[in-house]
Scaffold this active site. Structure first.
Site, PDB file in Angstrom:
ATOM      1  N   ASN A  98       0.829  -1.214   0.000  1.00 37.54           N
ATOM      2  CA  ASN A  98       0.000   0.000   0.000  1.00 37.54           C
ATOM      3  C   ASN A  98       0.859   1.257   0.000  1.00 37.54           C
ATOM      4  O   ASN A  98       0.354   2.367   0.119  1.00 37.54           O
ATOM      5  CB  ASN A  98      -0.971   0.010   1.193  1.00 37.54           C
ATOM      6  CG  ASN A  98      -0.253   0.081   2.530  1.00 37.54           C
ATOM      7  OD1 ASN A  98       0.970  -0.060   2.604  1.00 37.54           O
ATOM      8  ND2 ASN A  98      -1.013   0.296   3.596  1.00 37.54           N
ATOM      9  N   ASN A 117      -5.535 -12.358   7.554  1.00 41.46           N
ATOM     10  CA  ASN A 117      -6.044 -12.395   6.178  1.00 41.46           C
ATOM     11  C   ASN A 117      -5.175 -13.270   5.278  1.00 41.46           C
ATOM     12  O   ASN A 117      -5.681 -14.025   4.435  1.00 41.46           O
ATOM     13  CB  ASN A 117      -6.112 -10.980   5.593  1.00 41.46           C
ATOM     14  CG  ASN A 117      -7.227 -10.152   6.204  1.00 41.46           C
ATOM     15  OD1 ASN A 117      -8.175 -10.699   6.764  1.00 41.46           O
ATOM     16  ND2 ASN A 117      -7.128  -8.833   6.119  1.00 41.46           N
ATOM     17  N   TYR A 130       5.258  -2.630  17.821  1.00 44.75           N
ATOM     18  CA  TYR A 130       5.965  -3.459  16.829  1.00 44.75           C
ATOM     19  C   TYR A 130       6.267  -4.843  17.411  1.00 44.75           C
ATOM     20  O   TYR A 130       5.972  -5.871  16.798  1.00 44.75           O
ATOM     21  CB  TYR A 130       7.258  -2.764  16.399  1.00 44.75           C
ATOM     22  CG  TYR A 130       8.002  -3.459  15.286  1.00 44.75           C
ATOM     23  CD1 TYR A 130       7.422  -3.622  14.032  1.00 44.75           C
ATOM     24  CD2 TYR A 130       9.294  -3.942  15.476  1.00 44.75           C
ATOM     25  CE1 TYR A 130       8.107  -4.258  12.997  1.00 44.75           C
ATOM     26  CE2 TYR A 130       9.985  -4.569  14.449  1.00 44.75           C
ATOM     27  CZ  TYR A 130       9.386  -4.724  13.211  1.00 44.75           C
ATOM     28  OH  TYR A 130      10.063  -5.353  12.186  1.00 44.75           O
TER      29      TYR A 130
END
Length: 315
Positions: A35, A102, A148
């Site tokens: 992205n 996903n 993170y």
């Protein structure tokens, strides 16, 4: 490997783009997904004309859809430098959790093998040195770096759950400090920061007293280790990194020597939870993958320095 299809998320990033190159050279059909939150199309521009390369602009935290067969997935989508994940804490957590979920779902539906990119940060500020894969870490889940560290710990956990519950073919790589061409100059990591400062004629900023250590692995070595891990049948985490440890102070002096500049080191306060020592134990990679790094720091720094020199000129 002709006709084998591989999806590389974070494919326009520093590591992702080098992986795209490697899989193209091995004869794969490569699908890069990014992205462009921290990636750049400049990194994969040279691959765009190839018939065996596709690029999709997509945020894997939202959804991932691909038609056709898929043989392998490499999940490298995530902000990875302190500057990025401190600026984008929610996106970092989401890509580690929702993005990984996903992609595991996609791997399951396509019957594809998936390798996920974890990090030495899962060890936190380690109390064991050097760090081996059986060490559980010393992590502050609510500190600034926790977004993170915990995203990657969850990534490992859900990947292992898919492996044990769904019998999915999974691989987990724990990546230690890596460097090479295509790193971003201002990503906050020590190597591009030092080289950038040296090339601009600025003094080099050392955080703390410079006694903290890092172990730097050249990107070609890392990519080789990842490729071998993907093709192996080993599902547990594997450290990939260079065990050649150096203090930040010594490293700063090395960069000044490399760039032939007359700057000095200046010292600032150490950030919260910054690891004091970082050195991989790579016995597992040696034993299972027959892998160890080939490039010395001097060899790897040469092309990296040339890359940054061109970048600074462009600025």
């Amino acid at each position: 490997m002709a006709n084998k299809r591989v999806l590389i998320t974070g494919g326009a990033g520093f590591l992702g783009s080098h992986l795209c190159d490697r899989f193209i050279s091995e004869g794969f059909h490569v699908i890069a997904m990014d992205n462009l939150l921290t990636g750049s199309l400049d990194n994969i521009e040279h691959l765009m004309p190839l018939s065996r390369f596709e690029y999709y602009n997509n945020d894997v935290s939202n959804y991932v859809h691909l038609s056709g067969d898929l043989d392998y997935i490499l999940h490298f989508a995530s902000p990875a430098s302190p500057i990025d994940y401190l600026k984008m804490p929610i996106q970092t957590l989401k890509v580690g959790a929702l993005g990984t979920h996903n992609l595991l779902g996609l791997a399951l539906s396509k019957n594809a093998r998936i390798l996920v990119a974890s990090t030495s940060e899962v060890y936190g500020d380690p109390l064991v040195h050097p760090q081996n894969e059986d060490y559980w870490g010393n992590v502050n889940p609510v500190g600034p770096r926790g977004v993170y560290d915990e995203a990657k710990r969850f990534l490992e956990s859900i990947t292992m759950a898919y492996h044990t519950y769904h019998k999915l073919e999974t691989r987990i790589v724990r990546i230690f400090n890596t460097y090479g061409p295509r790193m971003r100059l201002n990503d906050g990591r020590v190597l591009p920061a030092f080289i950038g400062q040296a090339l601009r004629g600025e003094d080099l900023t050392v955080f703390g007293d410079g006694s903290q250590t890092r172990s730097f692995c050249y990107v070609d070595d890392l990519v080789e280790g990842i490729f071998r891990l993907l093709m192996s049948d080993y599902p547990n985490p594997v450290n990939i990194g260079n065990p050649d440890e150096i203090t930040i102070k010594e490293f700063g002096e090395e960069i000044i020597k490399l760039t032939g500049t007359s700057q000095k080191l200046i010292y600032k306060d150490l950030p919260v939870d910054d690891p004091k020592q970082r050195k991989p134990n790579i016995d597992r990679a040696r034993e299972i993958l027959g892998w160890e790094p080939k490039y010395s720091r001097a060899e790897g720094l040469k092309p990296t320095y040339e890359f940054f020199k061109k970048k600074i000129k462009g600025e």
